[in-house]
Design a protein around this motif. Sequence first.
Motif, PDB file in Angstrom:
ATOM      1  N   MET A   1       0.848  -1.173   0.000  1.00  0.00           N
ATOM      2  CA  MET A   1       0.000   0.000   0.000  1.00  0.00           C
ATOM      3  C   MET A   1       0.893   1.235   0.000  1.00  0.00           C
ATOM      4  O   MET A   1       1.883   1.298   0.705  1.00  0.00           O
ATOM      5  CB  MET A   1      -0.908  -0.045   1.229  1.00  0.00           C
ATOM      6  N   ASN A   2       0.498   2.197  -0.808  1.00  0.00           N
ATOM      7  CA  ASN A   2       1.205   3.472  -0.848  1.00  0.00           C
ATOM      8  C   ASN A   2       0.523   4.434   0.112  1.00  0.00           C
ATOM      9  O   ASN A   2      -0.655   4.283   0.419  1.00  0.00           O
ATOM     10  CB  ASN A   2       1.143   4.038  -2.264  1.00  0.00           C
ATOM     11  N   GLU A   3       1.261   5.432   0.549  1.00  0.00           N
ATOM     12  CA  GLU A   3       0.687   6.451   1.414  1.00  0.00           C
ATOM     13  C   GLU A   3       0.935   7.818   0.804  1.00  0.00           C
ATOM     14  O   GLU A   3       2.005   8.075   0.245  1.00  0.00           O
ATOM     15  CB  GLU A   3       1.285   6.384   2.815  1.00  0.00           C
ATOM     16  N   LEU A   4      -0.079   8.670   0.904  1.00  0.00           N
ATOM     17  CA  LEU A   4       0.015  10.043   0.438  1.00  0.00           C
ATOM     18  C   LEU A   4      -0.485  10.961   1.539  1.00  0.00           C
ATOM     19  O   LEU A   4      -1.461  10.635   2.226  1.00  0.00           O
ATOM     20  CB  LEU A   4      -0.865  10.256  -0.801  1.00  0.00           C
ATOM     21  N   THR A   5       0.159  12.106   1.698  1.00  0.00           N
ATOM     22  CA  THR A   5      -0.392  13.134   2.579  1.00  0.00           C
ATOM     23  C   THR A   5      -1.624  13.709   1.893  1.00  0.00           C
ATOM     24  O   THR A   5      -1.816  13.524   0.678  1.00  0.00           O
ATOM     25  CB  THR A   5       0.626  14.256   2.822  1.00  0.00           C
ATOM     26  N   PRO A   6      -2.462  14.426   2.615  1.00  0.00           N
ATOM     27  CA  PRO A   6      -3.617  15.032   1.952  1.00  0.00           C
ATOM     28  C   PRO A   6      -3.218  15.912   0.758  1.00  0.00           C
ATOM     29  O   PRO A   6      -3.843  15.843  -0.300  1.00  0.00           O
ATOM     30  CB  PRO A   6      -4.286  15.839   3.062  1.00  0.00           C
ATOM     31  N   ARG A   7      -2.191  16.720   0.908  1.00  0.00           N
ATOM     32  CA  ARG A   7      -1.763  17.588  -0.195  1.00  0.00           C
ATOM     33  C   ARG A   7      -1.288  16.755  -1.389  1.00  0.00           C
ATOM     34  O   ARG A   7      -1.612  17.055  -2.541  1.00  0.00           O
ATOM     35  CB  ARG A   7      -0.676  18.545   0.265  1.00  0.00           C
ATOM     36  N   GLN A   8      -0.531  15.706  -1.131  1.00  0.00           N
ATOM     37  CA  GLN A   8      -0.088  14.827  -2.213  1.00  0.00           C
ATOM     38  C   GLN A   8      -1.286  14.145  -2.872  1.00  0.00           C
ATOM     39  O   GLN A   8      -1.322  13.990  -4.096  1.00  0.00           O
ATOM     40  CB  GLN A   8       0.874  13.759  -1.681  1.00  0.00           C
ATOM     41  N   ALA A   9      -2.270  13.743  -2.069  1.00  0.00           N
ATOM     42  CA  ALA A   9      -3.471  13.110  -2.614  1.00  0.00           C
ATOM     43  C   ALA A   9      -4.230  14.087  -3.509  1.00  0.00           C
ATOM     44  O   ALA A   9      -4.676  13.726  -4.603  1.00  0.00           O
ATOM     45  CB  ALA A   9      -4.373  12.615  -1.480  1.00  0.00           C
ATOM     46  N   HIS A  10      -4.372  15.315  -3.060  1.00  0.00           N
ATOM     47  CA  HIS A  10      -5.053  16.337  -3.856  1.00  0.00           C
ATOM     48  C   HIS A  10      -4.341  16.525  -5.194  1.00  0.00           C
ATOM     49  O   HIS A  10      -4.980  16.562  -6.246  1.00  0.00           O
ATOM     50  CB  HIS A  10      -5.099  17.644  -3.064  1.00  0.00           C
ATOM     51  N   ASP A  11      -3.018  16.633  -5.158  1.00  0.00           N
ATOM     52  CA  ASP A  11      -2.243  16.788  -6.394  1.00  0.00           C
ATOM     53  C   ASP A  11      -2.393  15.557  -7.289  1.00  0.00           C
ATOM     54  O   ASP A  11      -2.556  15.677  -8.503  1.00  0.00           O
ATOM     55  CB  ASP A  11      -0.764  17.026  -6.074  1.00  0.00           C
ATOM     56  N   TYR A  12      -2.349  14.371  -6.677  1.00  0.00           N
ATOM     57  CA  TYR A  12      -2.476  13.131  -7.444  1.00  0.00           C
ATOM     58  C   TYR A  12      -3.826  13.077  -8.159  1.00  0.00           C
ATOM     59  O   TYR A  12      -3.911  12.710  -9.335  1.00  0.00           O
ATOM     60  CB  TYR A  12      -2.303  11.924  -6.524  1.00  0.00           C
ATOM     61  N   LEU A  13      -4.881  13.451  -7.459  1.00  0.00           N
ATOM     62  CA  LEU A  13      -6.220  13.430  -8.050  1.00  0.00           C
ATOM     63  C   LEU A  13      -6.332  14.410  -9.213  1.00  0.00           C
ATOM     64  O   LEU A  13      -6.990  14.122 -10.209  1.00  0.00           O
ATOM     65  CB  LEU A  13      -7.273  13.737  -6.987  1.00  0.00           C
TER      66      LEU A  13
END
Length: 130
Positions: A1-13
């Motif tokens: 499983m990968n982990e993203l911070t909220p900011r990284q998740a927002h950018d990824y999306l």
Amino acid sequence: MNELTPRQAHDYLREHPEALLIDVRSEIEHLFVGRPPGAIHVAWSEPPEWEINPNFAEEVRRLAEDDLHRPTLVICRSGNRSQPACQTLEQAGFTRVFNVVHGFEGDLDANQHRNTLNGWRHDGLPWQQC
């Protein structure tokens, strides 16, 4: 499983519009506490018993249109429910699963309050509420 911070998740999306953002909190949390725009609610568990949703992986699989390689980000309140939800998705064959660490409201601070240390809302990311 990968982990993203909220900011990284927002950018990824933003960079991967095909990605799913699955909100595994209870329906009440999803509706009344708020949620990231585009988050799809699939509860990991619901009150009053808080039993694990036995159809969780199948519900997400339907949302992914049976594409087990579709990027799937999972968020909850603080990252505690999303982690086992991600593990369940991986066990069901999903290959690109991301846990959003700190979740929507973040970790508890010294006064037992959320939204003060980290999390989606703390980071000033877009969110909506009913």
